[in-house]
Structure formats: C-alpha cells, structure tokens
Design an enzyme around this catalytic site. Sequence first.
Site, PDB file in Angstrom:
ATOM      1  N   ARG A 129       7.194   5.846   1.643  1.00  0.00           N
ATOM      2  CA  ARG A 129       6.151   6.877   1.678  1.00  0.00           C
ATOM      3  C   ARG A 129       5.074   6.518   2.697  1.00  0.00           C
ATOM      4  O   ARG A 129       4.621   7.371   3.471  1.00  0.00           O
ATOM      5  CB  ARG A 129       5.534   7.033   0.291  1.00  0.00           C
ATOM      6  CG  ARG A 129       4.368   7.995   0.237  1.00  0.00           C
ATOM      7  CD  ARG A 129       3.696   7.986  -1.134  1.00  0.00           C
ATOM      8  NE  ARG A 129       2.592   8.919  -1.163  1.00  0.00           N
ATOM      9  CZ  ARG A 129       2.683  10.207  -1.423  1.00  0.00           C
ATOM     10  NH1 ARG A 129       3.870  10.715  -1.690  1.00  0.00           N
ATOM     11  NH2 ARG A 129       1.630  11.003  -1.427  1.00  0.00           N
ATOM     12  N   ASP A 170      -2.672  -1.639  -3.519  1.00  0.00           N
ATOM     13  CA  ASP A 170      -3.211  -0.527  -4.312  1.00  0.00           C
ATOM     14  C   ASP A 170      -2.313  -0.244  -5.509  1.00  0.00           C
ATOM     15  O   ASP A 170      -2.470   0.755  -6.197  1.00  0.00           O
ATOM     16  CB  ASP A 170      -3.405   0.734  -3.451  1.00  0.00           C
ATOM     17  CG  ASP A 170      -2.103   1.266  -2.861  1.00  0.00           C
ATOM     18  OD1 ASP A 170      -1.037   0.639  -3.057  1.00  0.00           O
ATOM     19  OD2 ASP A 170      -2.146   2.321  -2.187  1.00  0.00           O
ATOM     20  N   VAL A 218       0.864  -1.186   0.000  1.00  0.00           N
ATOM     21  CA  VAL A 218       0.000   0.000   0.000  1.00  0.00           C
ATOM     22  C   VAL A 218       0.898   1.231   0.000  1.00  0.00           C
ATOM     23  O   VAL A 218       1.724   1.393   0.893  1.00  0.00           O
ATOM     24  CB  VAL A 218      -0.920   0.022   1.247  1.00  0.00           C
ATOM     25  CG1 VAL A 218      -1.721   1.313   1.281  1.00  0.00           C
ATOM     26  CG2 VAL A 218      -1.850  -1.176   1.273  1.00  0.00           C
ATOM     27  N   HIS A 219       0.734   2.096  -1.019  1.00  0.00           N
ATOM     28  CA  HIS A 219       1.621   3.258  -1.070  1.00  0.00           C
ATOM     29  C   HIS A 219       1.042   4.456  -1.809  1.00  0.00           C
ATOM     30  O   HIS A 219       1.601   5.548  -1.747  1.00  0.00           O
ATOM     31  CB  HIS A 219       2.931   2.887  -1.769  1.00  0.00           C
ATOM     32  CG  HIS A 219       2.774   2.703  -3.252  1.00  0.00           C
ATOM     33  ND1 HIS A 219       2.272   1.555  -3.801  1.00  0.00           N
ATOM     34  CD2 HIS A 219       3.030   3.544  -4.293  1.00  0.00           C
ATOM     35  CE1 HIS A 219       2.239   1.667  -5.120  1.00  0.00           C
ATOM     36  NE2 HIS A 219       2.671   2.862  -5.442  1.00  0.00           N
ATOM     37  N   ARG A 220      -0.058   4.301  -2.515  1.00  0.00           N
ATOM     38  CA  ARG A 220      -0.514   5.367  -3.401  1.00  0.00           C
ATOM     39  C   ARG A 220      -0.986   6.590  -2.616  1.00  0.00           C
ATOM     40  O   ARG A 220      -1.510   6.484  -1.508  1.00  0.00           O
ATOM     41  CB  ARG A 220      -1.639   4.858  -4.309  1.00  0.00           C
ATOM     42  CG  ARG A 220      -1.170   3.828  -5.321  1.00  0.00           C
ATOM     43  CD  ARG A 220      -2.343   3.248  -6.086  1.00  0.00           C
ATOM     44  NE  ARG A 220      -2.915   4.219  -6.992  1.00  0.00           N
ATOM     45  CZ  ARG A 220      -2.538   4.365  -8.264  1.00  0.00           C
ATOM     46  NH1 ARG A 220      -1.595   3.603  -8.763  1.00  0.00           N
ATOM     47  NH2 ARG A 220      -3.113   5.264  -9.038  1.00  0.00           N
TER      48      ARG A 220
END
Length: 368
Positions: free
Chosen positions: A231, A271, A196-198
Amino acid sequence: MIFAVVGTRPEVIKMAPVILALRRRGLEVALVATGQHHDWLMMGAFLERFGLSIDYPQGHRLELGRRDLLGSFVEITAGLGTLIERHRPELVLAAGDTTTVVAAAFATRKGGSAFGHVESGLRAFCRQLPEEEHRICADAMADLAFAPTRIALANLERERVNGRVLLTGNPILDALRWQQPVTVPKERRAGILVTVHRQETVDDPVRLGKVLAALRALGQQESVLWPVHPRTRAKAREHGLDFPASVRAVEPLGHGEFLESLARARLVVTDSGGVQEEAAILGTPCVTVRRNTERPETIEAGVGLLAGIETAGILSAVRQILRDWEHFARPAPELYGDGRAGEHIAAACAEFLGERVDAGTLSRAAGK
C-alpha cells in the site's frame, strides 16, 4: 462449528494461538479468509509459519473486486454473510480493527450466530481513524469481548458494552513466545527498522512526504531498513514521491524474518499497532509515527514515544531514545498478560458454547 475470520497478516498472528487452543479442546474451527490482504507475501507466508490453512471459502479467499473502504466492507460483509448462512457456525471470532473485523461483526449478527471480538476495547479516542469506528462497532456487537490489557478492559466497562467482557491478555505474546526470535545482546543491536502503512499516514501526500523527509535524514546518520508495505509503495508512486536513497527499502518480510530484524534493531519507527506491541515484548524502543495510539501501555511504560507525523517530531523522538537508549530498551511482556491468552480465550469460548447448549436443552425440555 467456530469460524475464525482473518483478513490481514496481523490477524493471522493473533488468531493462530486462539485457533490452536480451541482445537486442543476438541472444538471444530474453520479458518475463513476474506482476501483483504491478497498478496501471498502479505498473508500466505504467515499462514504457513503457524501451520494454518484456509478452510473457507473454496479458492482460499473471498474475491474482492473493490479495495476502497466502503467497497471492501460491502463485499466482505456479503461474502461472509453467505458463508455464515450456508454453514451456520455457532460462534464467529475476529481479531483486531480492520474492515474484515467490522464486516465479520455485522455479518455474524445479521446471520444469527454469536460474535467474539479478540483484542477488544482498544481506543485511540480519535473518530477520524477508520480503525476506531471498526473497534467501537465490533465491540458493540460482540457477545464475547476479549480485552488484551487492563486499559482495554476499563474502556469496555466504561462504555458498558452488552457482551461478556473478559481480561485475557494479548495472543501476540503467545505467538511471539511460540516462535521467539534469537535474543541479541544489547551491545550488538544496530540500525533502525521502519514500517509505515496506515491510511492516515500514506494516503496524504503531505504527511507521507514529511515521513520520507525524516527517514531521509535518519538514513544519513544510521542504517535504516524499511520493508515496504504494498500500500505504501503504491501510494508513494501515486503521489510522485521517491524513497530516500539513504534508506534500504525492501519487499515485505515474512513474520520470522521481520521479528529477527526487530530483535536486532536499535529502535523501530512505525505506525503499526502490532509492531508497537512486539517491540515492547522484545525490548526494542519504538517511535510511533502517529498523533494518537490505541496502545498507550507502551508509552506509559516508558518503552516508546508518540512522535506525531511531522518531520521534526519524528527526528526529535528518535534522538531522545538514542540519547537514553538503556532506559527505553527494556522488554515489557507483562503489559500483555501471561502468554496464555489463546488458552484463556478458548476456555471462555468453550464455556459460552456449553451454556448455549444447556440453554437450548432446557428450552426444548420446557416446551414438551
């Protein structure tokens, strides 16, 4: 000369087969790195895996002072513009939908070179996503638009883009077949892998909190491995959110190690666009933690589900897949072509450059 521009590790994965195919044809290709992913684990290890090294700029990457969307776009555009003006490449290639890609498109067009967009035509039909605007702009400026799937091809034809549109397949399939992870029998697959990073997921503390709540609940019932993107870790710290104790949160994995984990997992929660594709190729069911996706092929093929970003929706999608796991756990590499996308793209580039040479020769002859 051809510039192959990369800024993130997914771009390295998809550009590697193209670069190697171009070089096999005897074409001069220089790899340019923008520094969008500046951590070695996020970029350098991926370059090493594919036997690539950065040619421009000296110092291995553009030095970015700002990491916000506008600041990085301005700096990458300016830096690439300087390199293009200095070296005058005939063609510039970029893959995907990041800030690097749209900056490369602008810098190339303003610098007078031709631009080719690898992985062209993807659409989530949601302009709130920065990647959607990047894709639309890059496709609008592309002289060569390389569509990875028939759905992407249809999008480009409907939009009547100005460049030459070609259905090539997706080089992610080339890359995965080149360095295929060990096949794991279905009965030995176990656990849940997470990425998950968006921006739309992690920048909002409420949304990230809902994802963390879902993972906390999953971790109490299943083994959950989460290689955490820098991030995401930074945003969780900024929001004051803790990673669930029931989840094994680790540092980012190298590409080979990640693929091995994906091939062993019973399902993946992500994601990421590229992970949706890799999961479909490897036969790992995918729960996409987004409200929309530019990779609808996996949903239509029945190898993944679109869960949204609510806790209940994520848990429901996971449970649905686990109840009918055999149905979802089907490799679907045919979604992304024949595994020779790099060759198809290289052939189209060679033909395009040959036509430009011929046109220039005719123009000079006519002027005599």
